[in-house]
Design a protein around this motif. Structure first.
Motif, PDB file in Angstrom:
ATOM      1  N   MET A   1      60.679  31.314  58.058  1.00 17.37           N
ATOM      2  CA  MET A   1      60.477  30.416  56.940  1.00 17.37           C
ATOM      3  C   MET A   1      59.088  30.683  56.359  1.00 17.37           C
ATOM      4  SD  MET A   1      60.779  26.288  56.714  1.00 17.37           S
ATOM      5  CE  MET A   1      62.481  26.321  57.158  1.00 17.37           C
ATOM      6  N   ARG A   2      59.013  30.666  55.043  1.00 17.93           N
ATOM      7  CA  ARG A   2      57.751  30.954  54.379  1.00 17.93           C
ATOM      8  C   ARG A   2      56.735  29.847  54.623  1.00 17.93           C
ATOM      9  NH1 ARG A   2      58.630  32.700  48.387  1.00 17.93           N
ATOM     10  NH2 ARG A   2      56.417  33.049  48.648  1.00 17.93           N
ATOM     11  N   GLU A   3      55.499  30.269  54.857  1.00 17.31           N
ATOM     12  CA  GLU A   3      54.431  29.305  55.091  1.00 17.31           C
ATOM     13  C   GLU A   3      54.129  28.567  53.791  1.00 17.31           C
ATOM     14  OE1 GLU A   3      49.890  29.276  56.818  1.00 17.31           O
ATOM     15  OE2 GLU A   3      51.138  31.037  57.078  1.00 17.31           O
ATOM     16  N   GLY A   4      54.061  27.258  53.855  1.00 18.10           N
ATOM     17  CA  GLY A   4      53.802  26.438  52.688  1.00 18.10           C
ATOM     18  C   GLY A   4      55.046  25.811  52.094  1.00 18.10           C
ATOM     19  N   LEU A   5      56.213  26.244  52.535  1.00 18.58           N
ATOM     20  CA  LEU A   5      57.453  25.708  51.974  1.00 18.58           C
ATOM     21  C   LEU A   5      57.695  24.264  52.422  1.00 18.58           C
ATOM     22  CD1 LEU A   5      59.830  26.460  50.184  1.00 18.58           C
ATOM     23  CD2 LEU A   5      61.040  27.192  52.227  1.00 18.58           C
ATOM     24  N   ILE A   6      57.411  23.979  53.684  1.00 19.70           N
ATOM     25  CA  ILE A   6      57.641  22.623  54.206  1.00 19.70           C
ATOM     26  C   ILE A   6      56.735  21.599  53.511  1.00 19.70           C
ATOM     27  CG2 ILE A   6      57.470  21.155  56.261  1.00 19.70           C
ATOM     28  CD1 ILE A   6      58.531  23.540  57.867  1.00 19.70           C
ATOM     29  N   PRO A   7      55.410  21.846  53.379  1.00 17.04           N
ATOM     30  CA  PRO A   7      54.598  20.858  52.660  1.00 17.04           C
ATOM     31  C   PRO A   7      55.006  20.680  51.201  1.00 17.04           C
ATOM     32  CG  PRO A   7      53.178  22.382  53.843  1.00 17.04           C
ATOM     33  CD  PRO A   7      54.567  22.893  53.968  1.00 17.04           C
ATOM     34  N   THR A   8      55.462  21.742  50.570  1.00 12.66           N
ATOM     35  CA  THR A   8      55.881  21.649  49.176  1.00 12.66           C
ATOM     36  C   THR A   8      57.125  20.781  49.039  1.00 12.66           C
ATOM     37  OG1 THR A   8      54.967  23.843  48.770  1.00 12.66           O
ATOM     38  CG2 THR A   8      56.482  22.981  47.126  1.00 12.66           C
ATOM     39  N   VAL A   9      58.106  21.006  49.888  1.00  4.15           N
ATOM     40  CA  VAL A   9      59.341  20.212  49.839  1.00  4.15           C
ATOM     41  C   VAL A   9      59.067  18.767  50.243  1.00  4.15           C
ATOM     42  CG1 VAL A   9      61.641  19.964  50.844  1.00  4.15           C
ATOM     43  CG2 VAL A   9      60.810  22.220  50.180  1.00  4.15           C
ATOM     44  N   LEU A  10      58.278  18.584  51.273  1.00  4.02           N
ATOM     45  CA  LEU A  10      57.927  17.230  51.706  1.00  4.02           C
ATOM     46  C   LEU A  10      57.153  16.489  50.621  1.00  4.02           C
ATOM     47  CD1 LEU A  10      57.840  15.164  54.058  1.00  4.02           C
ATOM     48  CD2 LEU A  10      55.677  16.196  54.718  1.00  4.02           C
ATOM     49  N   GLY A  11      56.221  17.170  49.992  1.00  3.79           N
ATOM     50  CA  GLY A  11      55.456  16.558  48.905  1.00  3.79           C
ATOM     51  C   GLY A  11      56.324  16.172  47.734  1.00  3.79           C
ATOM     52  N   THR A  12      57.317  16.994  47.441  1.00  2.00           N
ATOM     53  CA  THR A  12      58.250  16.669  46.356  1.00  2.00           C
ATOM     54  C   THR A  12      59.035  15.405  46.681  1.00  2.00           C
ATOM     55  OG1 THR A  12      58.443  19.019  45.823  1.00  2.00           O
ATOM     56  CG2 THR A  12      60.153  17.562  44.976  1.00  2.00           C
ATOM     57  N   ALA A  13      59.489  15.296  47.922  1.00  2.16           N
ATOM     58  CA  ALA A  13      60.245  14.105  48.332  1.00  2.16           C
ATOM     59  C   ALA A  13      59.365  12.852  48.305  1.00  2.16           C
ATOM     60  CB  ALA A  13      60.824  14.312  49.728  1.00  2.16           C
ATOM     61  N   VAL A  14      58.121  12.978  48.742  1.00  5.15           N
ATOM     62  CA  VAL A  14      57.213  11.827  48.754  1.00  5.15           C
ATOM     63  C   VAL A  14      56.870  11.407  47.329  1.00  5.15           C
ATOM     64  CG1 VAL A  14      54.877  11.098  49.395  1.00  5.15           C
ATOM     65  CG2 VAL A  14      56.288  12.322  51.037  1.00  5.15           C
ATOM     66  N   ALA A  15      56.596  12.380  46.461  1.00  7.46           N
ATOM     67  CA  ALA A  15      56.278  12.052  45.073  1.00  7.46           C
ATOM     68  C   ALA A  15      57.469  11.392  44.378  1.00  7.46           C
ATOM     69  CB  ALA A  15      55.858  13.307  44.321  1.00  7.46           C
ATOM     70  N   ALA A  16      58.676  11.862  44.662  1.00  7.43           N
ATOM     71  CA  ALA A  16      59.867  11.256  44.067  1.00  7.43           C
ATOM     72  C   ALA A  16      60.078   9.832  44.563  1.00  7.43           C
ATOM     73  CB  ALA A  16      61.091  12.112  44.372  1.00  7.43           C
TER      74      ALA A  16
ATOM     75  N   HIS B   1      50.342  33.604  50.597  1.00  9.37           N
ATOM     76  CA  HIS B   1      51.063  34.422  51.565  1.00  9.37           C
ATOM     77  C   HIS B   1      52.273  35.132  50.943  1.00  9.37           C
ATOM     78  CE1 HIS B   1      48.945  31.449  54.137  1.00  9.37           C
ATOM     79  NE2 HIS B   1      48.590  32.576  54.723  1.00  9.37           N
ATOM     80  N   ARG B   2      52.261  35.280  49.641  1.00  7.91           N
ATOM     81  CA  ARG B   2      53.346  35.978  48.948  1.00  7.91           C
ATOM     82  C   ARG B   2      53.325  37.462  49.333  1.00  7.91           C
ATOM     83  NH1 ARG B   2      52.739  35.773  42.710  1.00  7.91           N
ATOM     84  NH2 ARG B   2      50.683  36.099  43.555  1.00  7.91           N
ATOM     85  N   GLY B   3      54.426  38.000  49.688  1.00 10.25           N
ATOM     86  CA  GLY B   3      54.508  39.415  50.025  1.00 10.25           C
ATOM     87  C   GLY B   3      54.313  39.723  51.496  1.00 10.25           C
ATOM     88  N   ARG B   4      53.769  38.800  52.245  1.00  9.48           N
ATOM     89  CA  ARG B   4      53.618  38.991  53.693  1.00  9.48           C
ATOM     90  C   ARG B   4      54.894  38.578  54.405  1.00  9.48           C
ATOM     91  NH1 ARG B   4      47.889  36.114  55.002  1.00  9.48           N
ATOM     92  NH2 ARG B   4      46.681  37.153  53.389  1.00  9.48           N
ATOM     93  N   THR B   5      55.344  39.367  55.311  1.00 12.48           N
ATOM     94  CA  THR B   5      56.523  38.993  56.101  1.00 12.48           C
ATOM     95  C   THR B   5      56.125  38.959  57.561  1.00 12.48           C
ATOM     96  OG1 THR B   5      57.209  41.309  56.239  1.00 12.48           O
ATOM     97  CG2 THR B   5      58.158  39.957  54.465  1.00 12.48           C
ATOM     98  N   LYS B   6      56.743  38.051  58.297  1.00 15.56           N
ATOM     99  CA  LYS B   6      56.426  37.923  59.722  1.00 15.56           C
ATOM    100  C   LYS B   6      57.528  38.491  60.548  1.00 15.56           C
ATOM    101  CE  LYS B   6      53.356  34.077  59.374  1.00 15.56           C
ATOM    102  NZ  LYS B   6      52.973  32.800  59.863  1.00 15.56           N
TER     103      LYS B   6
END
Length: 55
Positions: free
Chosen positions: A1-16, A50-55
């Motif tokens: 999973m991409r780093e930063g995706l969870i805070p972005t989705v969580l922030g969207t839900a909280v803002a909504a 972290h765009r372009g980096r893969t783990k």
């Protein structure tokens, strides 16, 4: 999973959810929306950083 995706989705839900309660509790809604938007911004920064980096 991409780093930063969870805070972005969580922030969207909280803002909504904060926007949904703006009529009943306007001051608390403003704080919740601000908290959610801060998470969206910080998560988006992580996603761009972290765009372009893969783990």
């Amino acid at each position: 999973m991409r780093e930063g995706l969870i805070p972005t989705v969580l922030g969207t839900a909280v803002a909504a959810s904060g926007a949904a309660m703006r009529n009943k509790f306007p001051m608390a809604a403003a704080a919740v929306v601000g908290f959610g938007l801060a998470h969206v911004v910080l998560g988006a920064i992580d996603l761009v950083e972290h765009r372009g980096r893969t783990k």
